[in-house]
Design a protein around this motif. Structure first.
Motif, PDB file in Angstrom:
ATOM      1  N   GLY A  32      73.795  20.570  58.411  1.00 51.95           N
ATOM      2  CA  GLY A  32      74.885  21.533  58.372  1.00 51.95           C
ATOM      3  C   GLY A  32      76.237  20.913  58.141  1.00 51.95           C
ATOM      4  O   GLY A  32      76.481  19.741  58.436  1.00 51.95           O
ATOM      5  N   ASN A  33      77.167  21.733  57.612  1.00 50.01           N
ATOM      6  CA  ASN A  33      78.563  21.346  57.389  1.00 50.01           C
ATOM      7  C   ASN A  33      78.683  20.079  56.536  1.00 50.01           C
ATOM      8  O   ASN A  33      79.526  19.225  56.795  1.00 50.01           O
ATOM      9  N   THR A  34      77.859  19.987  55.520  1.00 51.41           N
ATOM     10  CA  THR A  34      77.864  18.791  54.677  1.00 51.41           C
ATOM     11  C   THR A  34      77.921  19.203  53.209  1.00 51.41           C
ATOM     12  O   THR A  34      79.005  19.412  52.681  1.00 51.41           O
ATOM     13  N   LEU A  35      76.788  19.374  52.539  1.00 54.79           N
ATOM     14  CA  LEU A  35      76.826  19.832  51.155  1.00 54.79           C
ATOM     15  C   LEU A  35      77.263  21.286  51.060  1.00 54.79           C
ATOM     16  O   LEU A  35      77.596  21.768  49.974  1.00 54.79           O
ATOM     17  N   ASP A  36      77.274  21.975  52.175  1.00 52.33           N
ATOM     18  CA  ASP A  36      77.766  23.356  52.217  1.00 52.33           C
ATOM     19  C   ASP A  36      79.244  23.442  52.550  1.00 52.33           C
ATOM     20  O   ASP A  36      79.817  24.539  52.555  1.00 52.33           O
ATOM     21  N   ASP A  91      84.793  17.558  49.275  1.00 56.93           N
ATOM     22  CA  ASP A  91      83.445  17.031  49.086  1.00 56.93           C
ATOM     23  C   ASP A  91      82.641  17.224  50.361  1.00 56.93           C
ATOM     24  O   ASP A  91      83.050  17.964  51.254  1.00 56.93           O
ATOM     25  N   GLU A  92      81.512  16.552  50.477  1.00 57.17           N
ATOM     26  CA  GLU A  92      80.603  16.744  51.601  1.00 57.17           C
ATOM     27  C   GLU A  92      81.166  16.254  52.928  1.00 57.17           C
ATOM     28  O   GLU A  92      80.613  16.545  53.985  1.00 57.17           O
ATOM     29  N   THR A  93      82.269  15.517  52.911  1.00 60.59           N
ATOM     30  CA  THR A  93      82.892  15.046  54.155  1.00 60.59           C
ATOM     31  C   THR A  93      84.028  15.959  54.605  1.00 60.59           C
ATOM     32  O   THR A  93      84.667  15.686  55.622  1.00 60.59           O
ATOM     33  N   ALA A  94      84.277  17.051  53.876  1.00 59.35           N
ATOM     34  CA  ALA A  94      85.457  17.893  54.129  1.00 59.35           C
ATOM     35  C   ALA A  94      85.474  18.497  55.516  1.00 59.35           C
ATOM     36  O   ALA A  94      86.536  18.775  56.065  1.00 59.35           O
ATOM     37  N   TRP A  95      84.299  18.726  56.112  1.00 59.89           N
ATOM     38  CA  TRP A  95      84.243  19.344  57.437  1.00 59.89           C
ATOM     39  C   TRP A  95      83.909  18.328  58.532  1.00 59.89           C
ATOM     40  O   TRP A  95      83.417  18.697  59.589  1.00 59.89           O
ATOM     41  N   GLY A  96      84.185  17.053  58.256  1.00 60.09           N
ATOM     42  CA  GLY A  96      84.142  16.050  59.314  1.00 60.09           C
ATOM     43  C   GLY A  96      82.877  15.242  59.430  1.00 60.09           C
ATOM     44  O   GLY A  96      82.803  14.347  60.273  1.00 60.09           O
ATOM     45  N   ASN A  97      81.872  15.529  58.618  1.00 63.92           N
ATOM     46  CA  ASN A  97      80.635  14.753  58.689  1.00 63.92           C
ATOM     47  C   ASN A  97      80.656  13.614  57.684  1.00 63.92           C
ATOM     48  O   ASN A  97      81.299  13.714  56.635  1.00 63.92           O
ATOM     49  N   PRO A  98      79.947  12.518  57.976  1.00 58.09           N
ATOM     50  CA  PRO A  98      79.918  11.397  57.042  1.00 58.09           C
ATOM     51  C   PRO A  98      79.068  11.712  55.818  1.00 58.09           C
ATOM     52  O   PRO A  98      78.256  12.646  55.824  1.00 58.09           O
ATOM     53  N   ARG A  99      79.245  10.943  54.790  1.00 57.36           N
ATOM     54  CA  ARG A  99      78.440  11.065  53.589  1.00 57.36           C
ATOM     55  C   ARG A  99      76.973  10.812  53.936  1.00 57.36           C
ATOM     56  O   ARG A  99      76.647   9.942  54.733  1.00 57.36           O
ATOM     57  N   VAL A 100      76.096  11.603  53.336  1.00 60.48           N
ATOM     58  CA  VAL A 100      74.668  11.511  53.642  1.00 60.48           C
ATOM     59  C   VAL A 100      74.102  10.192  53.131  1.00 60.48           C
ATOM     60  O   VAL A 100      74.388   9.775  52.001  1.00 60.48           O
ATOM     61  N   ILE A 131      68.651  21.921  53.656  1.00 60.15           N
ATOM     62  CA  ILE A 131      69.859  21.379  53.032  1.00 60.15           C
ATOM     63  C   ILE A 131      70.660  22.531  52.450  1.00 60.15           C
ATOM     64  O   ILE A 131      70.371  23.020  51.352  1.00 60.15           O
ATOM     65  N   PRO A 132      71.662  23.019  53.193  1.00 53.16           N
ATOM     66  CA  PRO A 132      72.516  24.089  52.671  1.00 53.16           C
ATOM     67  C   PRO A 132      73.490  23.513  51.632  1.00 53.16           C
ATOM     68  O   PRO A 132      74.072  22.449  51.835  1.00 53.16           O
ATOM     69  N   VAL A 133      73.669  24.220  50.519  1.00 51.99           N
ATOM     70  CA  VAL A 133      74.629  23.805  49.502  1.00 51.99           C
ATOM     71  C   VAL A 133      75.506  24.999  49.134  1.00 51.99           C
ATOM     72  O   VAL A 133      75.037  26.132  49.043  1.00 51.99           O
ATOM     73  N   THR A 134      76.793  24.732  48.955  1.00 52.69           N
ATOM     74  CA  THR A 134      77.739  25.754  48.497  1.00 52.69           C
ATOM     75  C   THR A 134      78.215  25.327  47.123  1.00 52.69           C
ATOM     76  O   THR A 134      78.819  24.263  46.976  1.00 52.69           O
TER      77      THR A 134
END
Length: 570
Positions: free
Chosen positions: A58-62, A67-76, A94-97
């Protein structure tokens, strides 16, 4: 050496236990219960069953942003999926937006760099022997929700989006599944019937696009959601009609569950996982089972948790949340529903690779294979100078009581405690010995050992009545000076002098934890949030009643004059 993903399906079909790799915490009896639900009866059901248990990236590619770090999580990374697999998970959602990365009509081309990154992350997960559910996520409220007023444009973009995804993954193995859209919703509709028709159209187009793309997509398991991914019977029936019309054996249904709302966010006095919250849970799983599972349609609980977790996991008291997750795991297992834990980064630390709340994960993971006994509470409050025996009601959940421990010491029945049916009474002598010295806070921890599953922990807490003080401040920054004296705040009521309810959610006197008020024990204060004062009548005194877990209540009065706030005791 990791098993190829297809071997998971073969192992399931052969009846092998998928729980063998689970890391059950110390203190648990690890013999699993027999799964009461029937064995899978179709290839799609076998695929979905092999995904149990699952986890959300969650809160990554979505994430909506750069990019995928925009909501505070590290790059996968590969290491993250390696660690998730080691925790006992068999699948990852894997949620994606993608709307924010798409070009203009008519092509709606997805940025090739973004699409390549989505593929890379899917590859990383599959390489770690994790089955993958790929879903279109926040697009549901960013643009597909405009379908009532922009029907043709939305449908064209949705079609193009899935054409591009289907083409990119057409030759991937069956261990990759597609989910049409997350939490579908529509703005400006005239009612549910219109929403059902629109969702049916999206799901049908999704199905047609993927199936017509050929390759492995010809029989890949496709996952269709209910409206809002809600499990009310009307939502379930509408989706069931879509399944009937599509007549495709390689389909699965999905819904989300975040609990009975007052309990899930701690509002309206919903501090406990009580009979109402329990019935909401069992009723939900029963409806889903009867509508889908019993009719041969496999089901994925694509997200579950508690809505209060959107702020922090402390919104719900620890023991109450443990009972919720233990019961949810049992319901899912006995109704044959695959679960996928929603994790926006607050549960599993994706850098340190540890659970932020190991006790919580212990109850989640043990519930995949067995029940654990719980109790009416995990807190016993002892007031110095007034120590009395106290009774805790055990909830064995099909197990049986064995022993009560203090650390590694087995306590003595008849002297330290008595057990009458489910009533476990802790003697005054024991409580006085543990917490009768007048010191505040957790003084000891008792362990109820059951015949199997996790032991139940009971904190023995020294306390006295909390003491509040008067204060002045503003609507943007007001706090009640508080000596908690070992006690813990459960909830807050707010009423005007005429007895009517004050503040947000005017239908209840009990306000929402953390949104309108929040304890700050370290700083010795109770915060009253701007959201509370935003819905308080100017100049009207409001009586606050703070309810503490010990059973103590303390009153306080606040008056807002413009942006100024005055607080007084009583």
């Amino acid at each position: 050496m990791k098993r190829p993903p297809w071997k998971k399906l073969a192992a399931l079909a052969a009846g092998l236990a998928l729980s063998a790799s689970l890391a059950v915490p110390a203190g648990a009896q690890t013999t699993p219960e027999r799964r009461p639900s029937a064995a899978p009866t179709s290839a799609a059901a076998e695929t979905v069953a092999a995904m149990q248990p699952g986890w959300n990236l969650g809160n990554t590619l979505d994430a909506v942003g750069a990019d995928e770090t925009a909501w505070g999580n590290p790059r996968v990374t590969q290491a993250q999926f390696d660690q998730i697999e080691k925790q006992g998970f068999n699948s990852v959602r894997i949620p994606v937006t993608l709307g924010q990365y798409q070009g203009a009509a008519p092509g709606y081309t997805i940025d090739p760099v973004v699409l390549a990154r989505v593929q890379e992350v899917v590859d990383l997960a599959l390489a770690e022997d994790l089955m993958v559910l790929l879903d279109l996520h926040h697009d549901s409220w960013m643009w597909t929700n405009q379908m009532p007023t922009r029907h043709d444009e939305v449908l064209a973009q949705f079609t193009s989006t899935w054409e591009q995804l289907a083409q990119r993954f057409r030759d991937y193995p069956r261990t990759l599944l597609f989910e049409s859209i997350n939490e579908p919703q529509f703005a400006g509709v005239t009612g549910d019937d219109q929403s059902y028709a629109l969702l049916n159209e999206l799901n049908t187009v999704f199905h047609q696009v993927v199936r017509s793309s050929g390759g492995a997509n010809a029989d890949r398991v496709l996952v269709l959601p209910t409206l809002h991914t809600n499990a009310d019977q009307g939502r379930l029936d509408a989706l069931a009609a879509t399944f009937t019309a599509l007549a495709d054996p390689n389909l699965a249904a999905t819904f989300h569950y975040y609990g009975y709302w007052p309990f899930s966010v701690n509002v309206a006095g919903g501090t406990r996982f009580d009979a109402t919250a329990q019935q909401d849970l069992t009723g939900t799983f029963t409806r889903v089972r009867d509508t889908f599972v019993a009719n041969g349609i496999p089901v994925i609980l694509g997200e579950y948790g508690l809505l209060g977790f959107d702020r922090h996991t402390g919104t719900i008291e620890q023991g109450e949340k443990l009972k919720f997750f233990e019961a949810l795991g049992h319901q899912a297992r006995t109704t044959g529903i695959t679960t996928m834990l929603w994790d926006n980064g607050q549960h599993f630390d994706r850098t340190a690779f540890v659970w932020r709340d190991p006790q919580l994960f212990g109850y989640i993971s043990s519930s995949w294979t067995m029940r654990s006994g719980t109790a009416s509470t995990d807190q016993v409050f002892v007031r110095a100078g007034a120590v009395t025996a106290q009774t805790v009601t055990l909830n064995p959940n099909g197990t049986s009581f064995r022993t009560l421990y203090l650390g590694t010491q087995a306590l003595k029945a008849g002297r330290d405690y008595t057990l009458s049916g489910a009533a476990l009474t802790l003697s005054a002598a024991l409580l006085g010995r543990l917490a009768g010295d007048g010191q505040y806070g957790t003084r000891a921890e008792l362990t109820v050992k059951y015949s199997r599953g996790l032991p139940w922990q009971i904190k023995v807490i020294g306390f006295d009545t909390p003491v509040l003080q008067g204060a002045v401040g503003t609507t943007a920054d007001f706090a009640v000076p508080t000596a908690f004296n070992g006690d813990r705040l459960a909830t807050m009521e707010a009423r005007y002098l005429d007895g009517s309810n004050a503040g947000p959610h005017s239908w209840t006197s009990f306000k929402e934890f953390d949104v309108t008020f929040a304890p700050d024990e370290g700083a010795g204060r109770i915060l009253l949030r701007p959201a509370f004062f935003a819905e308080v009548t100017d100049g009207a005194p409001v009586t606050l009643t703070f309810h503490f877990w010990s059973g103590e209540t303390v009153r306080y009065t606040v008056v807002r004059q413009g942006s100024a706030v005055t607080g007084t005791v009583g």
